[in-house]
Design an enzyme around this catalytic site. Structure first.
Site, PDB file in Angstrom:
ATOM      1  N   GLU A   5       6.713 -16.443  -9.226  1.00  0.00           N
ATOM      2  CA  GLU A   5       6.072 -15.161  -8.922  1.00  0.00           C
ATOM      3  C   GLU A   5       5.758 -14.339 -10.159  1.00  0.00           C
ATOM      4  O   GLU A   5       4.791 -13.602 -10.162  1.00  0.00           O
ATOM      5  CB  GLU A   5       6.868 -14.355  -7.883  1.00  0.00           C
ATOM      6  CG  GLU A   5       8.251 -13.968  -8.272  1.00  0.00           C
ATOM      7  CD  GLU A   5       9.035 -13.315  -7.131  1.00  0.00           C
ATOM      8  OE1 GLU A   5       8.446 -12.888  -6.133  1.00  0.00           O
ATOM      9  OE2 GLU A   5      10.264 -13.225  -7.265  1.00  0.00           O
ATOM     10  N   LYS A  42      11.504 -17.084  -8.541  1.00  0.00           N
ATOM     11  CA  LYS A  42      11.413 -16.076  -9.607  1.00  0.00           C
ATOM     12  C   LYS A  42      10.390 -16.522 -10.640  1.00  0.00           C
ATOM     13  O   LYS A  42       9.551 -15.752 -11.080  1.00  0.00           O
ATOM     14  CB  LYS A  42      12.803 -15.944 -10.226  1.00  0.00           C
ATOM     15  CG  LYS A  42      13.309 -14.672 -10.699  1.00  0.00           C
ATOM     16  CD  LYS A  42      13.613 -13.553  -9.749  1.00  0.00           C
ATOM     17  CE  LYS A  42      13.128 -13.684  -8.377  1.00  0.00           C
ATOM     18  NZ  LYS A  42      13.083 -12.731  -7.453  1.00  0.00           N
ATOM     19  N   CYS A  54       0.844  -1.185   0.000  1.00  0.00           N
ATOM     20  CA  CYS A  54       0.000   0.000   0.000  1.00  0.00           C
ATOM     21  C   CYS A  54       0.881   1.237   0.000  1.00  0.00           C
ATOM     22  O   CYS A  54       1.759   1.386   0.840  1.00  0.00           O
ATOM     23  CB  CYS A  54      -0.943   0.086   1.192  1.00  0.00           C
ATOM     24  SG  CYS A  54      -2.411  -0.914   0.981  1.00  0.00           S
ATOM     25  N   GLU A 100      15.805 -19.722  -5.228  1.00  0.00           N
ATOM     26  CA  GLU A 100      15.514 -18.384  -5.733  1.00  0.00           C
ATOM     27  C   GLU A 100      15.054 -18.452  -7.191  1.00  0.00           C
ATOM     28  O   GLU A 100      14.157 -17.722  -7.610  1.00  0.00           O
ATOM     29  CB  GLU A 100      16.755 -17.489  -5.567  1.00  0.00           C
ATOM     30  CG  GLU A 100      16.694 -16.123  -6.211  1.00  0.00           C
ATOM     31  CD  GLU A 100      15.575 -15.220  -5.692  1.00  0.00           C
ATOM     32  OE1 GLU A 100      14.864 -15.591  -4.737  1.00  0.00           O
ATOM     33  OE2 GLU A 100      15.397 -14.138  -6.284  1.00  0.00           O
ATOM     34  N   HIS A 124      14.468 -39.407  -3.432  1.00  0.00           N
ATOM     35  CA  HIS A 124      13.682 -39.758  -2.239  1.00  0.00           C
ATOM     36  C   HIS A 124      12.206 -39.402  -2.412  1.00  0.00           C
ATOM     37  O   HIS A 124      11.477 -39.301  -1.436  1.00  0.00           O
ATOM     38  CB  HIS A 124      14.260 -39.058  -1.006  1.00  0.00           C
ATOM     39  CG  HIS A 124      15.650 -39.517  -0.666  1.00  0.00           C
ATOM     40  ND1 HIS A 124      15.927 -40.775  -0.201  1.00  0.00           N
ATOM     41  CD2 HIS A 124      16.847 -38.889  -0.764  1.00  0.00           C
ATOM     42  CE1 HIS A 124      17.233 -40.898  -0.008  1.00  0.00           C
ATOM     43  NE2 HIS A 124      17.813 -39.775  -0.349  1.00  0.00           N
ATOM     44  N   ARG A 179       3.920  -0.918  -4.624  1.00  0.00           N
ATOM     45  CA  ARG A 179       3.489  -1.329  -3.282  1.00  0.00           C
ATOM     46  C   ARG A 179       2.081  -1.907  -3.281  1.00  0.00           C
ATOM     47  O   ARG A 179       1.604  -2.378  -2.249  1.00  0.00           O
ATOM     48  CB  ARG A 179       3.529  -0.129  -2.332  1.00  0.00           C
ATOM     49  CG  ARG A 179       4.887   0.493  -2.190  1.00  0.00           C
ATOM     50  CD  ARG A 179       4.817   1.679  -1.250  1.00  0.00           C
ATOM     51  NE  ARG A 179       4.631   1.246   0.106  1.00  0.00           N
ATOM     52  CZ  ARG A 179       5.595   1.122   1.010  1.00  0.00           C
ATOM     53  NH1 ARG A 179       6.830   1.413   0.678  1.00  0.00           N
ATOM     54  NH2 ARG A 179       5.342   0.714   2.220  1.00  0.00           N
ATOM     55  N   LYS A 208       5.379  -5.134  -3.531  1.00  0.00           N
ATOM     56  CA  LYS A 208       6.703  -5.069  -2.914  1.00  0.00           C
ATOM     57  C   LYS A 208       6.621  -4.407  -1.545  1.00  0.00           C
ATOM     58  O   LYS A 208       5.646  -3.739  -1.236  1.00  0.00           O
ATOM     59  CB  LYS A 208       7.623  -4.256  -3.818  1.00  0.00           C
ATOM     60  CG  LYS A 208       9.095  -4.596  -3.630  1.00  0.00           C
ATOM     61  CD  LYS A 208       9.919  -3.974  -4.719  1.00  0.00           C
ATOM     62  CE  LYS A 208      11.374  -4.300  -4.578  1.00  0.00           C
ATOM     63  NZ  LYS A 208      11.656  -5.709  -4.885  1.00  0.00           N
ATOM     64  N   ASN A 229      -2.176   2.470   5.415  1.00  0.00           N
ATOM     65  CA  ASN A 229      -1.351   1.305   5.081  1.00  0.00           C
ATOM     66  C   ASN A 229      -1.195   0.514   6.371  1.00  0.00           C
ATOM     67  O   ASN A 229      -0.714   1.060   7.360  1.00  0.00           O
ATOM     68  CB  ASN A 229       0.016   1.791   4.553  1.00  0.00           C
ATOM     69  CG  ASN A 229       1.013   0.647   4.373  1.00  0.00           C
ATOM     70  OD1 ASN A 229       0.622  -0.507   4.249  1.00  0.00           O
ATOM     71  ND2 ASN A 229       2.282   0.986   4.359  1.00  0.00           N
ATOM     72  N   GLY A 230      -1.626  -0.744   6.360  1.00  0.00           N
ATOM     73  CA  GLY A 230      -1.525  -1.565   7.561  1.00  0.00           C
ATOM     74  C   GLY A 230      -2.812  -2.331   7.784  1.00  0.00           C
ATOM     75  O   GLY A 230      -3.630  -2.477   6.867  1.00  0.00           O
ATOM     76  N   TRP A 288      -2.993  -2.633  -1.774  1.00  0.00           N
ATOM     77  CA  TRP A 288      -2.840  -4.099  -1.800  1.00  0.00           C
ATOM     78  C   TRP A 288      -3.783  -4.589  -0.712  1.00  0.00           C
ATOM     79  O   TRP A 288      -3.544  -4.387   0.467  1.00  0.00           O
ATOM     80  CB  TRP A 288      -1.387  -4.480  -1.506  1.00  0.00           C
ATOM     81  CG  TRP A 288      -1.145  -5.950  -1.613  1.00  0.00           C
ATOM     82  CD1 TRP A 288      -0.863  -6.660  -2.746  1.00  0.00           C
ATOM     83  CD2 TRP A 288      -1.152  -6.907  -0.534  1.00  0.00           C
ATOM     84  NE1 TRP A 288      -0.703  -7.989  -2.444  1.00  0.00           N
ATOM     85  CE2 TRP A 288      -0.879  -8.179  -1.103  1.00  0.00           C
ATOM     86  CE3 TRP A 288      -1.369  -6.833   0.838  1.00  0.00           C
ATOM     87  CZ2 TRP A 288      -0.806  -9.344  -0.343  1.00  0.00           C
ATOM     88  CZ3 TRP A 288      -1.310  -8.004   1.602  1.00  0.00           C
ATOM     89  CH2 TRP A 288      -1.023  -9.238   1.001  1.00  0.00           C
TER      90      TRP A 288
HETATM   91  N1  HGA Z   1      -6.014  -2.965   5.382  1.00  0.00           N
HETATM   92  C1  HGA Z   1      -6.137  -1.991   4.335  1.00  0.00           C
HETATM   93  C2  HGA Z   1      -4.774  -1.549   3.865  1.00  0.00           C
HETATM   94  C3  HGA Z   1      -4.012  -2.690   3.294  1.00  0.00           C
HETATM   95  C4  HGA Z   1      -2.521  -2.513   3.246  1.00  0.00           C
HETATM   96  O1  HGA Z   1      -1.893  -1.723   3.930  1.00  0.00           O
HETATM   97  N2  HGA Z   1      -1.870  -3.316   2.399  1.00  0.00           N
HETATM   98  O2  HGA Z   1      -0.482  -3.268   2.318  1.00  0.00           O
HETATM   99  C5  HGA Z   1      -6.990  -2.497   3.192  1.00  0.00           C
HETATM  100  O3  HGA Z   1      -7.193  -3.711   3.030  1.00  0.00           O
HETATM  101  O4  HGA Z   1      -7.457  -1.659   2.431  1.00  0.00           O
END
Ligand code: HGA
Length: 609
Positions: free
Chosen positions: A491, A488, A2, A484, A507, A27, A604, A101-102, A75
């Site tokens: 993802e 790669k 985010c 790795e 095995h 992000r 990211k 964000n969070g 995100w």
């Molecule tokens: N929880 C919030 C923000 C998501 C977030 O910080 N993602 O990295 C939401 O879902 O909108």
């Protein structure tokens, strides 16, 4: 994850915020939105949409303008990616706007309380509650109201809040998610990352956890959160990041750009750190004396994703060169297993962004228990770098692509130097030290030569674009590079890839080998060469195609396809062998039409749990 950005000043905030979001899109790209204090006195105006910043640009009305605003690229953690769940969120009266964000962990309870009080919620997110809590607060200033509201939430946040009734003012606060203030000439910015600020200012202040800031065009004031607010004195620091470093230039995408930057990135990582006189490394940032080095009985490396695999690579190097028992473990689970923290262990945490929440939590757990921890981090000024206090910066330059490339190779280089330094105060001979210094010095050129062979690697990658599954195998020192390589491919191409230690194949996994299951086998020119050629024979005998990635001379016809890399110092071969795997994944993903910079479901700088 985010991206949040805010602006207050003489310019029209809309283009500044859209540009900031564009820089922060790595992000999160589930949705994007913007809110400004309407220049025409119409209160808060919001435009938001599911999708990318480019979609938001189209959704912003031509007449939307204002000198103060906030914006978000998402995100999703709570609520599907959709228009209604896009930030900014506003209170019922449309007066307060917030970006977050969070994760608010007690949002279910808070939402239920708000609904019981007759508040109509407009989204399924955890974040929206903050707008309503701020609106209902009795605090005299916006900062007081935000403080009061945040006292009711549990979890993590980097937030920016705006109030239509208090024009020209933003309030930002952080707990667990990064917030940085950008100090300009009669203008201020707030963002989750300097990427959004560098175009306007090089003067920044990284907020600490549990710190809150009120920001106006004239300046800022900061204080601690909690019941007893104490003012904090924060002077800006200068960042050394040019806006151009965040530009794509002529490159098709950031992953390509960053793969191409690897020779320079490795060169910068090595610069001034190789000690030719004593055939060692000079790592002043680590902050340990030779006596401290002597006391280290174990090394534990912690990281998430590619940084964890780089940690595994580093553990191997440290055991091999310094003969100190070393191992790596995912930082994401460390704090939950009540780890035994040992005073004679050196803990090394790895994070490109320096903001990875799980890694930060591991650092805090280590510090709480008295562990000695150093950081291997790319982003200067980041939370993990500051929390650790000591360590090594990668100097790789900004890494924007979600898929790690240059951060992985430079982490390998930084850890090789740490292993060399630890080895040279112990039993690593000057001759071996000299050979390793020579091997490290050659890496930029060797990586450049691998990149020059891109066309051949791309052709091989395209040949396997129809594969639904793939194995990546390596032995001992090549095992982390195999992991790795598989990561790669997964993802960015969404092809199922699994990494195995080569000797583990028999095995169990060998049962899956058939003509539709290609295996990438890493074959360093080392003491296990014949074991690896034996593995290739075993796979071939069962009809499986083999792509050998090697710096050895292999018998003609042994593997179905061969990717040759220059011969590296054997301990450093996992670094060189991993570069063609990036190109392989990149070209295979492109052959499948994937958007490599914005892989599905990922983002990211993972700042949520
Ligand atoms: N929880 C919030 C923000 C998501 C977030 O910080 N993602 O990295 C939401 O879902 O909108």
């Amino acid at each position: 994850m985010c991206g949040i950005v805010g602006y207050v000043g003489p310019r029209d905030a809309v283009p500044v915020l859209l540009e900031g979001l564009h820089r922060l899109e790595y992000r999160g790209y589930d949705s994007a939105g913007i809110a400004v204090e309407d220049a025409g006195g119409g209160g808060v105006r919001v435009a938001k949409t599911a999708g990318r910043v480019a979609d938001l640009r189209r959704a912003v009305p031509d007449d939307m303008a204002g000198a103060t605003g906030i914006a978000h690229t998402r995100w999703a953690t709570h609520g599907e990616p959709s228009d209604r769940n896009a930030h900014p969120h506003v209170d019922a009266a449309g007066r307060i706007a917030i970006v977050h964000n969070g994760v608010f962990e007690n949002s279910d309870r808070l939402r239920a309380q708000l609904v019981a009080d007759g508040v109509a919620l407009a989204s399924d997110t955890d974040s929206e509650v903050l707008a309503h809590l701020v609106a209902r607060s009795t605090g005299e200033t916006l900062e007081d109201a935000v403080r009061e509201a945040l006292a009711q939430v549990e979890g993590t946040y980097g937030v920016i809040v705006m109030d239509a009734e208090r024009p020209g003012e933003l309030v930002a606060a952080r707990r667990g998610s990064p917030v940085v203030l950008g100090v300009g000439e009669q203008e201020m910015l707030v963002a989750s990352d300097v990427a959004a600020l560098v175009r306007y200012t090089q003067q920044v202040i990284y907020l600490d956890d549990d710190e809150i800031a009120t920001v106006t065009a004239d300046g800022y004031r900061t204080s601690t959160m909690g019941a007893r607010a104490t003012s904090t004195t924060r002077s800006p620091t200068s960042i050394d990041a040019a806006s151009a470093e965040y530009e794509l230039g002529d490159h098709p995408d950031f992953m390509y750009k960053e793969m191409r930057e690897q020779p320079d990135a490795v060169d910068r990582c090595l610069r001034g750190r190789l000690d030719h006189r004593f055939s060692s490394a000079r790592l002043d940032g680590v902050g340990l004396t030779p006596q401290d080095y002597q006391r280290i009985r174990r090394v534990k490396l912690l990281g998430c994703g590619s940084a964890y695999y780089a940690g595994q690579l580093g553990a191997q190097l440290i055991e091999e060169l310094a003969r100190i028992p070393a191992d790596a473990e995912p930082a994401s689970e460390f704090r939950y297993r009540n780890p035994v923290v040992d005073p004679d262990t050196l803990y090394v945490v790895l994070s490109q962004s320096g903001e990875t929440l799980d890694t930060l939590a591991a650092v805090q757990e280590l510090k709480r228990k008295g562990g000695h921890v150093i950081g291997v981090v790319n982003a200067v000024g980041s939370t993990i770098a500051r929390e650790c206090g000591h360590g090594l910066f990668l100097h790789a330059g900004p890494e924007v692509s979600v898929a790690a490339t240059k951060s992985f190779t430079t982490m390998g280089v930084a850890l090789a130097m740490l292993a060399l330094d630890l080895g040279r105060v112990r039993d690593l001979s000057i001759t071996e030290g000299r050979r390793l210094v020579g091997g490290l010095s050659q890496l930029p050129d060797q990586i450049a030569r691998i990149l020059a062979a891109e066309d051949e690697i791309a052709e091989i990658a395209r040949k396997y674009a129809d594969a639904r599954h793939m194995f990546f195998v390596g032995r001992v020192r090549a095992w982390p590079a195999a992991r790795e390589g598989a990561q790669k491919l997964k993802e960015i191409s969404y092809v199922h890839a699994e990494a195995y230690q080569a000797s583990e194949l028999k095995h169990g996994p060998l049962a899956l080998i058939n003509p539709e299951m290609p295996t990438v086998v890493l074959v360093p020119d080392d003491e296990l060469l014949t074991k690896n050629t034996g593995t290739i024979e075993e796979i071939k005998a069962r009809g499986g195609p083999v792509i050998a990635v090697t710096d050895a001379e292999l018998p003609a016809g042994l593997a179905t396809d061969v990717i040759r890399v220059p011969k590296a110092h054997e301990a450093l071969s996992p670094i060189t062998l991993s570069v063609p795997l990036q190109l392989f994944a990149y070209h295979l993903a492109h052959a499948l039409g994937r958007d490599v910079d914005r892989p599905r479901n990922l983002a990211k700088s993972v700042t949520v749990e």
